[in-house]
Enzyme design. Structure first.
Site: not given
Ligand code: PEP
Length: 250
Positions: A9-10, A94, A96, A166, A233-234
């Site tokens: 996930n960018w 998600h 966010e 998550e 994500g990151g």
């Molecule tokens: C995400 O955005 O779904 C995520 C898990 O981010 P990160 O890997 O940066 O924690």
């Protein structure tokens, strides 16, 4: 070798130019992996990245989707628009979206049903906040997110649903859930799915873990029996991190 579904996930990163050049690198470097792979660039880069990934082993995902096919919805993107580009997968719910943009389980459910109507694969994200975990509400929250998020989704349609667990406190914080803690929640998710659908659906549903997945912890997390992949994500933004994650051998 365990088959995994690794998704990147960018988020709100990468211009069109950056996204295209990164997609070209991933296409080349990940061509030999047998894992299922997906990347979700920002909306502006979807069409260009679609051209790069056409015919590759990497699915194209969108990070969100509007709740209607068309109409007066300023700023929203319709499933028809995503279909036209060649998107196959949509990430919905998600954390966010839930916490910053206040998307409710009901709204997310509406999107899930609309996405299924248009034959998208859906990655439905669920997860508890730290306060919910610490106050003993983990199971209640997960149960509610599953029950409400999947309301009206048939047993057959569950083949197009991937669940991403998550924990909110692990997203973008560098603090991943321990493999044992993540595994325990994945088992709980399967139990809820078994009650909602059947043992078969519970067994066959792909459940990804997401939250600070990195090359250093991917192996231990993916070794857990009920974890079928990762939503990253990151670490999905950089070649030296995403390539080892997407090619992990478990
Ligand atoms: C995400 O955005 O779904 C995520 C898990 O981010 P990160 O890997 O940066 O924690």
């Amino acid at each position: 070798m365990k088959h995994l579904y690794i998704a990147g996930n960018w988020k709100m990163h990468k211009t069109i130019e950056e996204a295209v050049s990164f997609a070209k690198i991933l296409r080349e470097r990940l061509s030999a992996t047998s894992h299922t792979l997906m990347v979700a660039p920002p909306f502006t880069a979807l069409a260009s990245v679609a051209q790069v990934l056409k015919g590759s082993n990497i699915r194209l995902g969108a990070q969100n989707m509007g709740q209607e096919e068309s109409g007066a919805h300023t700023g929203e993107i319709s499933p028809l628009m995503l279909k036209e580009i060649g998107v196959s997968t949509v990430i919905l719910g998600h954390s966010e979206r839930r916490h910053t943009y206040l998307e409710s389980n009901e709204l997310i459910n509406k999107k899930v049903l609309l996405a299924l109507k248009h034959n998208f694969e859906v990655i439905l994200c669920i997860g508890e906040t730290l306060a919910e975990r610490e106050s003993g509400k983990l199971e209640q929250v997960i149960h509610e997110q599953l029950e409400k998020g999947l309301a009206g989704v048939s047993k057959e349609a569950m083949r197009s649903i991937v669940i991403a667990y998550e924990p909110v406190w692990a997203i973008g914080t560098g603090k991943n859930a321990t493999p044992d803690d993540a595994e325990a929640v994945h088992v709980f998710i399967r139990n809820v799915l078994a009650k909602m659908y059947s043992d078969e659906v519970a067994k066959n549903t792909i459940i990804q873990y997401g939250g600070s997945v990195k090359p250093e912890n991917i192996q231990a997390l993916m070794s857990m029996p009920n974890i079928n992949g990762a939503l990253v994500g990151g670490a999905s933004l950089k070649e030296d991190q995403f390539v080892p994650i997407a090619t992990v051998v478990v």
